[in-house]
Structures are given as C-alpha cells and as structure tokens.
Write a protein that holds these residues in place. Structure first.
Motif, PDB file in Angstrom:
ATOM      1  N   HIS A 160       0.710  -0.935   0.006  1.00 47.93           N
ATOM      2  CA  HIS A 160      -0.176  -0.301   0.480  1.00 47.93           C
ATOM      3  C   HIS A 160       0.762   1.213   0.307  1.00 47.93           C
ATOM      4  N   THR A 161       2.440   1.167   0.473  1.00 42.44           N
ATOM      5  CA  THR A 161       2.460   1.872   0.432  1.00 42.44           C
ATOM      6  C   THR A 161       4.753   2.073   0.764  1.00 42.44           C
ATOM      7  N   ILE A 162       4.791   2.749  -0.155  1.00 48.67           N
ATOM      8  CA  ILE A 162       6.346   3.034  -0.181  1.00 48.67           C
ATOM      9  C   ILE A 162       7.302   4.105   0.067  1.00 48.67           C
ATOM     10  N   ASP A 163       7.742   4.163   1.153  1.00 49.55           N
ATOM     11  CA  ASP A 163       8.973   5.056   1.345  1.00 49.55           C
ATOM     12  C   ASP A 163      10.579   5.184   0.839  1.00 49.55           C
ATOM     13  N   ILE A 164      11.008   5.306   0.201  1.00 52.17           N
ATOM     14  CA  ILE A 164      12.599   5.260  -0.452  1.00 52.17           C
ATOM     15  C   ILE A 164      13.446   6.216   0.591  1.00 52.17           C
ATOM     16  N   LEU A 165      14.257   5.727   1.428  1.00 52.16           N
ATOM     17  CA  LEU A 165      14.619   6.751   2.516  1.00 52.16           C
ATOM     18  C   LEU A 165      16.262   6.784   2.035  1.00 52.16           C
ATOM     19  N   ASP A 166      16.446   7.713   1.627  1.00 53.47           N
ATOM     20  CA  ASP A 166      18.361   7.796   1.003  1.00 53.47           C
ATOM     21  C   ASP A 166      18.850   8.743   2.316  1.00 53.47           C
ATOM     22  N   CYS A 167      20.047   8.024   2.820  1.00 54.39           N
ATOM     23  CA  CYS A 167      20.909   8.617   4.163  1.00 54.39           C
ATOM     24  C   CYS A 167      22.370   8.441   3.468  1.00 54.39           C
ATOM     25  N   ASN A 168      23.232   9.704   3.540  1.00 47.17           N
ATOM     26  CA  ASN A 168      24.025   9.912   3.267  1.00 47.17           C
ATOM     27  C   ASN A 168      25.035  10.640   4.990  1.00 47.17           C
ATOM     28  N   ALA A 169      25.202   9.511   5.795  1.00 48.25           N
ATOM     29  CA  ALA A 169      26.039  10.258   7.085  1.00 48.25           C
ATOM     30  C   ALA A 169      27.265  10.839   6.863  1.00 48.25           C
ATOM     31  N   GLY A 170      27.302  10.278   5.908  1.00 44.13           N
ATOM     32  CA  GLY A 170      29.332  10.847   5.568  1.00 44.13           C
ATOM     33  C   GLY A 170      29.887  12.292   5.353  1.00 44.13           C
ATOM     34  N   ASP A 171      31.141  12.271   6.067  1.00 50.30           N
ATOM     35  CA  ASP A 171      31.441  13.446   6.582  1.00 50.30           C
ATOM     36  C   ASP A 171      32.491  13.959   6.215  1.00 50.30           C
ATOM     37  N   HIS A 172      32.789  14.784   5.177  1.00 46.22           N
ATOM     38  CA  HIS A 172      34.009  14.819   3.805  1.00 46.22           C
ATOM     39  C   HIS A 172      34.833  16.536   4.846  1.00 46.22           C
ATOM     40  N   GLY A 173      34.354  16.900   6.040  1.00 48.08           N
ATOM     41  CA  GLY A 173      35.095  17.980   5.969  1.00 48.08           C
ATOM     42  C   GLY A 173      34.992  19.239   5.449  1.00 48.08           C
ATOM     43  N   TYR A 174      34.192  19.617   4.523  1.00 44.48           N
ATOM     44  CA  TYR A 174      34.006  20.628   3.743  1.00 44.48           C
ATOM     45  C   TYR A 174      32.472  21.411   3.863  1.00 44.48           C
ATOM     46  N   ALA A 175      32.562  22.636   4.053  1.00 44.83           N
ATOM     47  CA  ALA A 175      31.516  23.006   4.922  1.00 44.83           C
ATOM     48  C   ALA A 175      30.322  22.701   3.155  1.00 44.83           C
ATOM     49  N   PHE A 176      30.631  22.893   2.071  1.00 46.47           N
ATOM     50  CA  PHE A 176      29.904  22.322   1.351  1.00 46.47           C
ATOM     51  C   PHE A 176      30.266  21.828   0.311  1.00 46.47           C
ATOM     52  N   ALA A 177      29.772  20.676  -0.159  1.00 44.80           N
ATOM     53  CA  ALA A 177      30.226  20.098  -0.966  1.00 44.80           C
ATOM     54  C   ALA A 177      29.489  18.427  -1.910  1.00 44.80           C
ATOM     55  N   THR A 178      28.932  18.778  -2.846  1.00 41.23           N
ATOM     56  CA  THR A 178      28.238  17.730  -3.289  1.00 41.23           C
ATOM     57  C   THR A 178      28.631  15.719  -3.384  1.00 41.23           C
ATOM     58  N   ASN A 179      27.787  15.309  -3.079  1.00 41.51           N
ATOM     59  CA  ASN A 179      28.664  13.982  -2.981  1.00 41.51           C
ATOM     60  C   ASN A 179      28.401  13.187  -5.170  1.00 41.51           C
ATOM     61  N   PHE A 180      28.267  13.986  -5.406  1.00 35.58           N
ATOM     62  CA  PHE A 180      27.979  13.687  -7.503  1.00 35.58           C
ATOM     63  C   PHE A 180      27.407  14.687  -7.784  1.00 35.58           C
TER      64      PHE A 180
END
Ligand code: NDP
Length: 392
Positions: A160-180
């Motif tokens: 009946h219901t699906i929630d897709i849950l995407d967690c990236n708990a990685g820390d790259h040490g930059y204030a802001f960067a994208t993982n892809f």
C-alpha cells in the motif's frame, strides 16, 4: 564473455571500471571512454596493466559514439556520463544494435526537469533493433527499484505504501560539497518536492516535508521529501500502491549553503552577462565546488539506503524495511571512490552482468523492477553491497 564500453570517467565511472575488472570472467574486454581522456588515464593507472583500454568520445554527438562502438566492437554500453547524454547514447546503441544501460534518467540541460518519457519512447526502436535498454541501474534509482520488486515478490500480496529513504551520513570535512555531480545534485534538491498518492502527484515546496527516521547502523537523521525519478516507473509497476514518497537526509550546513546559493541566483541554469561574458551560474558554481571524485579520501561515515514498505500478506498487515549500509572508507580502500559513487557503480555492473549472462535479457527499454529481483539481490550480496530486511 563480452566487450563492455563504459562512457563517463567521473566518480561512478571509476567504480564501474574497477568492478568490471573484478568481473573480468564476464567482461573480457573493458574500454573506458570519456570527454576528457586524462580522467580515463588516471583510472587506468589505478588498475593492473592492460586491464582496461581508454578512448576519447564526445557523447553529445551520436556519430562519435557510433564510430567508437564499432571500433571496439562493444556488446554493451554502460552509460555513466551525465543524464544529458542518455538520448544520444541510446540512439547510437540502436544504430549499432548494442545493448544499453544507464543510472539516471534523461534530463535536458536547459530544463530542470527529468522524466522517462523520451527514453520510454525509444522502446520500439530497441525492440526493432533486437537490443535491450536497462534504465536506472544505480542505487536509487536501481537497487531501490529491485528492493520494491523483491518486497512485492516475497513479502506482500499487496503493497500500500512505500517510502524510499536515502541517508548519507558521511562527513567530508568541507562546509559545502556535493557527493555526485553538483549540477545534477543541486537541480534535484532545490526543485519542488513531489509525491504520489491515490493516483495523483502532489507538489510541495522544496524540502517542505521532513521527518526524523532511525537508520539502522547510522542513527536518527532528519529526512526531507524530494521528488526522485524511480517513483515514475514504480507507481506503474507495483500492485495496489496507494502512496509513494522519497526522502533524503541533508545536514544543516548543506541546507543553509544551498538555500543561500539559491537565494542569490547561483543555482540558475539561464545564462547571465558578466563583464561581457555569458555565464551559467550553476556551471560556474560547479567550477568552484570540490570535485566529487576528490571527496573519496576525506569522507568518513556510512550510507543507509532502503525502502519502507507497508501492505498486506495473507490478510495480515505487514511493514518491512529493506536496506543496505555502506562505509565510505571501506569503499575508498577497495576502489578509490566514496560510497555514493560505489553504491551507484556496483549496481550498474550487476545490471550489465545479468544482461550479458542472459539472466535479464529482453529486447526493449525496461526499468529495474520489471525483471525477477532474485538474481540481482544475490549479486548485491556478493559484489560488495550486502543488504538486510527487518520486520517492523
Ligand atoms: P561526474 O560528473 O563525476 O562524471 C561524469 C563524467 O561524464 C565525467 O567524466 C565527464 O567528463 C563525462 N561526460 C560529461 N559529458 C560528457 C560528454 N558529452 N561526452 C563524454 N563524456 C562526458 O558524475 P558522476 O560520476 O557522479 O555521475 C555519473 C552518472 O551517475 C550521472 O548520470 C549521475 O546522475 C548518475 N548517478 C546515479 C545515481 C543513482 O543511484 N542512480 C547516484 C549518483 C549518480 P569530464 O571529465 O570531461 O567532465
């Protein structure tokens, strides 16, 4: 045995090249091609001598791709360039009658909108050419679609219901960067959210809906509703579905930077005039941000991506979470890429392996959940992405 042509030598291309080499009993000739050949050469150097060949190609130009496919006599093309190249590479595959696989659906560079329409429209051309196109064989889309098919096959009479849950708990040490790729990532996250309920798409403001979710092996993380492409095919293929949503975790620093950049127009895709030059703000921002491929050695922590499904089995309500946890440092140790690229590249290689082995092989253009999930789920366990199911 097959000759594989990999197009795109970014973070995901690196993982695909490494993993194809690990599966050399399936892919006996591996060619990595991209726009900037030096990036292919860097990856080639990481691998045993002679393991892969490299080539230069502009995948925006069908005739260049056709020429390369013919030169290397490819049996299958793995497209891990950008979503902008999906259609040109698909058309080259039709012309040369070579199988096709990608990890992200087509997006027009001048329009912040992604959908399967134009790729699905090539179904007849693929059927007439007697070739298969497998769409979205990354993690999400990709493994998440297969998790849904697996839940449908083994755990439910009706979901009946699906929630897709995407967690990236990685820390790259930059204030802001994208993982892809920053352009693709920021276009996706800064857009309005959308989810599907009772046959209709409901639109939300960007990041308007959020909830805490306890990710096994990671902990509680605030998760934000965004639109994500796999929902477009899953709502067509999962029986009895009443609601489907997609949530992704973001840290406060990421949200703060993205909001500020959006407010000042840095995420714009229209050209602006600067000192007599035309600049596309989001492309300029990409130049300033850390290259996602460079995050690998700095990123610590885990990812947890899964599907939460609720429905009915034998007349009883049932709720399960199927998930996969990856560790950034372990991924880097194995293939010199962080977990986001790893979790995308491994399913791409698994999809291609099942195709060339004939386990998933049918002419036409297909989404992942349309095939038997079992061989793919088995491969995830042996190719570096073991998964678990918990009853809730
Ligand atoms: P990157 O930006 O790191 O790499 C993209 C590569 O494609 C670069 O090597 C780039 O070349 C090359 N490229 C771009 N344009 C062309 C062109 N016209 N001709 C030839 N090569 C070209 O991206 P990622 O590796 O992070 O992502 C690759 C794909 O994976 C994307 O489509 C992305 O959306 C998808 N993805 C899917 C996920 C999933 O779970 N399904 C998750 C993450 C990503 P150059 O070096 O010259 O720029």
């Amino acid at each position: 045995m097959a000759t594989v042509l990999i197009i795109g030598a970014g973070g995901v291309g690196r993982v695909v090249a490494h993993k194809c080499v690990q599966n050399a009993h399936v892919f006996d000739r591996i060619v990595l091609a991209s726009r900037t050949i030096t990036r292919c050469a860097e990856i080639q150097k990481e691998l045993p001598s002679g393991a892969i060949e490299i080539a230069k190609v502009d995948a925006d130009v069908v005739s260049e791709i056709v020429k390369l496919i013919r030169e290397v006599e490819a049996d299958i093309v793995i497209n891990v360039a950008l979503p902008y190249q999906d259609l040109t590479i698909m058309d080259a595959c039709v012309k040369t009658k070579v199988h096709y696989l990608d990890t992200a659906n087509y997006e027009h560079p001048d329009l912040a909108k992604f959908e399967y329409k134009e790729q699905w429209a090539r179904d007849n051309a693929f059927k007439n050419a007697g070739i298969m196109g497998l769409l979205g064989s990354g993690f999400d889309p990709g493994a998440t679609n297969v998790f849904c098919a697996y839940a449908q096959k083994h755990y439910f009479d009706e979901i009946h219901t699906i929630d897709i849950l995407d967690c990236n708990a990685g820390d790259h040490g930059y204030a802001f960067a994208t993982n892809f790729n920053p352009e693709i990532n920021l276009r996706e996250v800064s857009a309005n959210g959308r989810y599907w309920e009772n046959g209709e798409w409901i639109e939300t403001k960007p990041l308007e809906i959020h909830m805490p979710w306890e990710y096994p092996e990671v902990g509680i993380k605030e998760s934000y509703l965004i639109y994500h492409e796999e929902m477009e095919s899953l709502v067509k293929h999962i029986k009895g579905l009443k609601r489907m949503r997609f949530f992704m975790t973001f840290g406060q620093s990421y949200i703060m930077h993205m909001t500020a950049l959006q407010n000042v127009g840095m995420l714009g895709i229209e050209p602006v005039e600067h000192n007599g030059c035309k600049i596309i703000p989001i492309e300029f921002l990409k130049t300033l941000l850390p290259d996602p491929a460079s995050l690998g050695p700095r990123t610590k922590g885990k990812t947890n991506i899964g599907i939460l499904a609720e429905g009915i089995k034998d007349g009883q309500p049932r709720k399960i979470y199927i998930y996969q946890v990856s560790d950034h440092e372990a991924c880097y140790a194995e293939v010199k890429s962080q977990a986001v690229s790893y979790t995308t590249g491994v399913p791409a290689v698994i999809g291609a392996k099942l195709m060339v082995e004939g386990k998933w092989m049918q002419a036409g253009v297909w989404n992942m959940e349309q095939f038997d999930p079992d061989p793919f789920m088995d491969e995830l366990n042996t190719q570096g992405l073991p998964w678990k199911v918990i009853e809730l």
